[in-house]
Write an enzyme that holds these catalytic residues in place. Structure first.
Site, PDB file in Angstrom:
ATOM      1  N   ARG A   1      19.500  28.389 -16.667  1.00  0.00           N
ATOM      2  CA  ARG A   1      18.206  28.590 -16.626  1.00  0.00           C
ATOM      3  C   ARG A   1      17.885  28.891 -18.220  1.00  0.00           C
ATOM      4  O   ARG A   1      16.666  28.360 -18.576  1.00  0.00           O
ATOM      5  CB  ARG A   1      17.858  29.820 -15.761  1.00  0.00           C
TER       6      ARG A   1
ATOM      7  N   PRO B   1      14.844  39.798  -3.510  1.00  0.00           N
ATOM      8  CA  PRO B   1      14.645  39.013  -2.252  1.00  0.00           C
ATOM      9  C   PRO B   1      14.705  40.050  -1.014  1.00  0.00           C
ATOM     10  O   PRO B   1      14.945  41.145  -1.057  1.00  0.00           O
ATOM     11  CB  PRO B   1      15.825  38.129  -2.275  1.00  0.00           C
TER      12      PRO B   1
ATOM     13  N   ALA C   1      -0.568  34.439 -10.178  1.00  0.00           N
ATOM     14  CA  ALA C   1      -0.422  33.575  -9.099  1.00  0.00           C
ATOM     15  C   ALA C   1       0.214  32.223  -9.595  1.00  0.00           C
ATOM     16  O   ALA C   1      -0.253  31.827 -10.610  1.00  0.00           O
ATOM     17  CB  ALA C   1      -1.832  33.063  -8.289  1.00  0.00           C
TER      18      ALA C   1
ATOM     19  N   CYS D   1       6.272  35.725  -2.670  1.00  0.00           N
ATOM     20  CA  CYS D   1       5.813  36.960  -2.639  1.00  0.00           C
ATOM     21  C   CYS D   1       5.029  37.580  -1.146  1.00  0.00           C
ATOM     22  O   CYS D   1       5.402  38.756  -0.676  1.00  0.00           O
ATOM     23  CB  CYS D   1       4.770  37.518  -3.618  1.00  0.00           C
TER      24      CYS D   1
ATOM     25  N   LYS E   1       2.450  25.450  -2.780  1.00  0.00           N
ATOM     26  CA  LYS E   1       1.052  25.392  -3.112  1.00  0.00           C
ATOM     27  C   LYS E   1       1.042  24.220  -4.221  1.00  0.00           C
ATOM     28  O   LYS E   1       2.142  23.893  -4.758  1.00  0.00           O
ATOM     29  CB  LYS E   1       0.296  26.521  -3.369  1.00  0.00           C
TER      30      LYS E   1
HETATM   31  C1  UDX Z   1       9.440  38.009  -9.847  1.00  0.00           C
HETATM   32  C2  UDX Z   1       9.684  39.481  -9.608  1.00  0.00           C
HETATM   33  O1  UDX Z   1      10.962  39.907 -10.097  1.00  0.00           O
HETATM   34  C3  UDX Z   1       9.855  39.693  -7.948  1.00  0.00           C
HETATM   35  O2  UDX Z   1      10.150  40.698  -7.555  1.00  0.00           O
HETATM   36  C4  UDX Z   1       8.461  39.474  -7.694  1.00  0.00           C
HETATM   37  O3  UDX Z   1       8.048  39.777  -6.337  1.00  0.00           O
HETATM   38  C5  UDX Z   1       7.864  37.989  -8.001  1.00  0.00           C
HETATM   39  O4  UDX Z   1       8.265  37.830  -9.510  1.00  0.00           O
HETATM   40  P1  UDX Z   1      10.284  35.586  -9.997  1.00  0.00           P
HETATM   41  O5  UDX Z   1      10.274  35.612 -11.552  1.00  0.00           O
HETATM   42  O6  UDX Z   1       9.310  34.835  -9.275  1.00  0.00           O
HETATM   43  O7  UDX Z   1      10.436  37.006  -9.212  1.00  0.00           O
HETATM   44  O8  UDX Z   1      11.955  35.367  -9.783  1.00  0.00           O
HETATM   45  P2  UDX Z   1      12.868  34.288 -10.296  1.00  0.00           P
HETATM   46  O9  UDX Z   1      12.109  32.972 -10.681  1.00  0.00           O
HETATM   47  O10 UDX Z   1      13.970  33.982  -9.221  1.00  0.00           O
HETATM   48  O11 UDX Z   1      13.487  34.891 -11.355  1.00  0.00           O
HETATM   49  C6  UDX Z   1      14.213  35.898 -11.516  1.00  0.00           C
HETATM   50  C7  UDX Z   1      15.251  35.554 -12.702  1.00  0.00           C
HETATM   51  O12 UDX Z   1      15.850  36.900 -12.787  1.00  0.00           O
HETATM   52  C8  UDX Z   1      16.272  34.570 -12.382  1.00  0.00           C
HETATM   53  O13 UDX Z   1      16.288  33.639 -13.303  1.00  0.00           O
HETATM   54  C9  UDX Z   1      17.786  35.439 -12.164  1.00  0.00           C
HETATM   55  O14 UDX Z   1      18.841  34.417 -12.596  1.00  0.00           O
HETATM   56  C10 UDX Z   1      17.380  36.539 -13.021  1.00  0.00           C
HETATM   57  N1  UDX Z   1      18.296  37.731 -12.704  1.00  0.00           N
HETATM   58  C11 UDX Z   1      18.594  38.244 -11.543  1.00  0.00           C
HETATM   59  C12 UDX Z   1      19.159  38.182 -13.648  1.00  0.00           C
HETATM   60  O15 UDX Z   1      18.959  37.892 -14.881  1.00  0.00           O
HETATM   61  N2  UDX Z   1      20.074  39.300 -13.412  1.00  0.00           N
HETATM   62  C13 UDX Z   1      20.229  39.768 -12.125  1.00  0.00           C
HETATM   63  O16 UDX Z   1      20.988  40.738 -12.026  1.00  0.00           O
HETATM   64  C14 UDX Z   1      19.581  39.147 -11.201  1.00  0.00           C
HETATM   65  C1  UDX Z   2       0.707  35.626  -4.723  1.00  0.00           C
HETATM   66  C2  UDX Z   2      -0.616  36.619  -5.309  1.00  0.00           C
HETATM   67  O1  UDX Z   2      -1.831  35.746  -5.506  1.00  0.00           O
HETATM   68  C3  UDX Z   2      -0.170  37.160  -6.708  1.00  0.00           C
HETATM   69  O2  UDX Z   2      -1.446  37.883  -7.243  1.00  0.00           O
HETATM   70  C4  UDX Z   2       1.190  37.781  -6.859  1.00  0.00           C
HETATM   71  O3  UDX Z   2       1.334  38.352  -8.013  1.00  0.00           O
HETATM   72  C5  UDX Z   2       1.992  36.848  -6.277  1.00  0.00           C
HETATM   73  O4  UDX Z   2       1.651  36.375  -4.806  1.00  0.00           O
HETATM   74  P1  UDX Z   2       1.251  33.390  -5.460  1.00  0.00           P
HETATM   75  O5  UDX Z   2       2.219  33.346  -4.201  1.00  0.00           O
HETATM   76  O6  UDX Z   2       1.838  32.631  -6.622  1.00  0.00           O
HETATM   77  O7  UDX Z   2       0.488  34.619  -5.720  1.00  0.00           O
HETATM   78  O8  UDX Z   2       0.164  32.047  -4.751  1.00  0.00           O
HETATM   79  P2  UDX Z   2      -1.053  32.301  -3.986  1.00  0.00           P
HETATM   80  O9  UDX Z   2      -2.168  31.587  -4.754  1.00  0.00           O
HETATM   81  O10 UDX Z   2      -1.709  33.666  -3.718  1.00  0.00           O
HETATM   82  O11 UDX Z   2      -0.903  31.528  -2.650  1.00  0.00           O
HETATM   83  C6  UDX Z   2      -0.105  32.199  -1.742  1.00  0.00           C
HETATM   84  C7  UDX Z   2       0.020  31.112  -0.376  1.00  0.00           C
HETATM   85  O12 UDX Z   2      -1.268  31.268   0.146  1.00  0.00           O
HETATM   86  C8  UDX Z   2       0.181  29.697  -0.837  1.00  0.00           C
HETATM   87  O13 UDX Z   2       1.146  29.282   0.014  1.00  0.00           O
HETATM   88  C9  UDX Z   2      -0.977  28.834  -0.576  1.00  0.00           C
HETATM   89  O14 UDX Z   2      -1.222  27.709  -0.406  1.00  0.00           O
HETATM   90  C10 UDX Z   2      -1.471  29.981   0.462  1.00  0.00           C
HETATM   91  N1  UDX Z   2      -3.215  30.114   0.628  1.00  0.00           N
HETATM   92  C11 UDX Z   2      -3.871  30.480  -0.260  1.00  0.00           C
HETATM   93  C12 UDX Z   2      -4.020  29.506   1.542  1.00  0.00           C
HETATM   94  O15 UDX Z   2      -3.383  28.954   2.501  1.00  0.00           O
HETATM   95  N2  UDX Z   2      -5.238  29.706   1.753  1.00  0.00           N
HETATM   96  C13 UDX Z   2      -5.967  30.315   0.702  1.00  0.00           C
HETATM   97  O16 UDX Z   2      -7.369  30.177   0.907  1.00  0.00           O
HETATM   98  C14 UDX Z   2      -5.341  30.704  -0.285  1.00  0.00           C
END
Ligand code: UDX
Ligand code: UDX
Length: 457
Positions: free
Chosen positions: A37, A88, A159, A271, A334
């Site tokens: 990554r 997770p 988002a 999320c 999405k």
């Molecule tokens: C983030 C937040 O951390 C999560 O809790 C929140 O709800 C959504 O946003 P996100 O960035 O989407 O998560 O997750 P991901 O794309 O899986 O990135 C996490 C990264 O942390 C990965 O690249 C993973 O390799 C890294 N990681 C994980 C470490 O470097 N060390 C660890 O011990 C575990």
């Molecule tokens: C969400 C929150 O919006 C963000 O603030 C938080 O930090 C992380 O979680 P994200 O999951 O990236 O962000 O996308 P979001 O735009 O919220 O959509 C979530 C899901 O709901 C998607 O699958 C989307 O397609 C669905 N959705 C959203 C609907 O089905 N209808 C809607 O009107 C809006």
């Protein structure tokens, strides 16, 4: 200031890129245990697809933004450390399938404690159950050679798909901290970072627990709106009302507002489900079973909506999908992201595979290998067996060739602009269109001769 971020994912990467861009005099290092990554962040093919991200990275990478696998060195140098590792849903033991798995957060805390050679400000970005900062503090102080650690909660509200815009112009920045003088001083340092580009009146400060809980509640309220309109979509289908018309009518009430009222095959993403499960688990822990059941209903509605969509397809297509080629347009959760975590598209595909349909899948940004890996996990089929039932195609026209049905599962803009005459010519008859996102031009399709099914219509 030296800033470090542990976790180069969908949140850590874009957030730190914008921060580095807005604070040229701070040096930002993003570290991750996943070397592939980090290599991707340092290449021309970034691991995350986000509109505008390429430009932000190009402007500051190797200037004051660095991606590295040398975690301990970055920790030792940094004054402020963001923790943005994934949390997770637990897949084992007590709370499996519901509670948040905090092992990565704790590992990060232990690593910080071991590598720190002086005081640090730790900023939690990962979404956490309430009171996690307290546990972090104990891990840090028990392992940290007596250095001072200040812990702030600063949940991320971006988002995916609009991450850069959300980061540049956030509705608000939330910072939770204790109220002793050292904690307040640490909080001020973080406020000073954000005020480089965010107006001060958009920065809210609360106690740590309110900040942690607000993130969960924020997502729960958003998801609840989607489940609410999806519940109404079923009623619209039964009665002849049109869910988009209903959404537009109620959205004009300024107390309700127009956003997040789009009926769909259900919500996905990393999320919503995880955070609501977390909220439900916390409610149960405190003996609040009615509150737990209330929020769990939002998830039940979401699962029902996905199943309902497949059931409607089966009924429309003469009660059998067996052996029929079904073109699936869109696989990400999405539009405008390559993320497939909890994508409703994946669950719909799983159910269609159970019905013995032959799937031809196309997504503009999700690689075929990622689609196959998700479906292998969800169906439990071997790579080879799955290969007999699913093909990934290079574009929508290829997927639709000789298909019985066109199925939109993600609302990518390009699907609305297809040459539907050409599509119809290449499909079998009757040509079915199932629009799980209400994004196709339904009247045009009907005039051409498609049999169209849309959500809530
Ligand atoms: C983030 C937040 O951390 C999560 O809790 C929140 O709800 C959504 O946003 P996100 O960035 O989407 O998560 O997750 P991901 O794309 O899986 O990135 C996490 C990264 O942390 C990965 O690249 C993973 O390799 C890294 N990681 C994980 C470490 O470097 N060390 C660890 O011990 C575990
Ligand atoms: C969400 C929150 O919006 C963000 O603030 C938080 O930090 C992380 O979680 P994200 O999951 O990236 O962000 O996308 P979001 O735009 O919220 O959509 C979530 C899901 O709901 C998607 O699958 C989307 O397609 C669905 N959705 C959203 C609907 O089905 N209808 C809607 O009107 C809006």
């Amino acid at each position: 200031m030296e800033i470090c971020c542990i976790g180069a994912g969908y949140v850590g990467g874009p957030t730190m890129a914008v921060m580095a861009g807005k604070c040229p005099d701070h040096n930002v290092t993003v570290v991750d245990t996943n070397a592939a990554r980090i290599a991707a962040w340092n290449s021309s093919t970034l691991p995350v697809y986000e509109t505008g991200l390429d430009d932000v990275i190009a402007a500051c990478r190797d200037r004051n933004l660095h991606f590295s696998v040398d975690i301990d060195e970055a920790i030792a140098r940094a004054e402020m450390i963001f923790v943005s590792v994934n949390t997770p849903t637990k897949s084992y033991g007590i709370g499996a399938g519901r509670a948040a798995d905090l092992k990565f957060v704790e590992l990060s805390a232990r690593r910080i404690a071991a590598a720190a050679k002086g005081p640090k400000i730790i900023v939690e970005k990962s979404t956490l159950p309430v009171r996690t900062a307290q546990s972090l503090k104990r891990v840090l102080h028990a392992n940290g050679d007596g250095h001072a650690f200040q812990i702030l909660s600063n949940p991320e509200f971006l988002a995916e798909g609009t991450a850069i815009r959300d980061l540049l112009r956030p509705d608000r920045v939330l910072i939770g901290s204790d109220d002793n003088p050292d904690a307040v001083a640490a909080r001020q340092k973080l406020i000073d970072v954000y005020t480089r580009w965010v107006p001060l009146n958009r920065i809210l400060t609360t106690n740590v627990w309110s900040s942690e809980l607000s993130k969960l509640v924020n997502n729960a309220f958003l998801a609840q709106r989607v489940s609410s309109i999806n519940a109404i979509s079923a009623l619209c289908e039964a009665t002849g009302a049109d869910v988009d018309q209903v959404a537009s009518a109620i959205g004009r009430d300024t107390r309700i507002g127009p956003r997040f009222l789009k009926a769909s095959i259900g919500f996905g993403g990393s999320c919503f489900q995880k955070d609501i499960l977390n909220l439900v688990y916390i409610c149960e822990y405190y003996g609040l079973s009615e509150a737990a059941a209330y929020w769990n209903g939002v998830l039940e509605m979401n699962d029902w909506q996905k199943r309902r969509f497949v059931r409607r397809m089966i009924t429309a297509m003469f009660n059998t999908l067996s052996g029929k080629r079904i073109a699936i347009l869109g696989f990400s959760f999405k539009k405008d992201t390559n993320d497939t975590r909890e994508s409703p598209a994946a669950y719909v595909c799983r159910d269609l595979i159970d019905e013995q349909a032959q799937l031809a899948i196309y997504d503009p940004k999700v690689p075929a290998a990622a689609i196959m890996a998700d479906l292998e996990r969800l169906t439990g089929l071997s790579h080879q067996d799955l290969g007999g039932r699913v093909v990934c195609e290079r574009d929508a026209y290829a997927a639709l060739h000789q298909a019985h049905a066109l199925v939109v599962l993600t609302e990518w803009d390009e699907f609305g602009d297809l040459d539907f005459e050409r599509v119809l010519d290449s499909m079998r008859r009757p040509a079915f269109a199932f629009d799980g996102r209400n994004t196709l031009p339904h009247d045009t399709l009907r005039q051409l001769g498609f049999e169209v099914y849309a959500v809530g219509k």
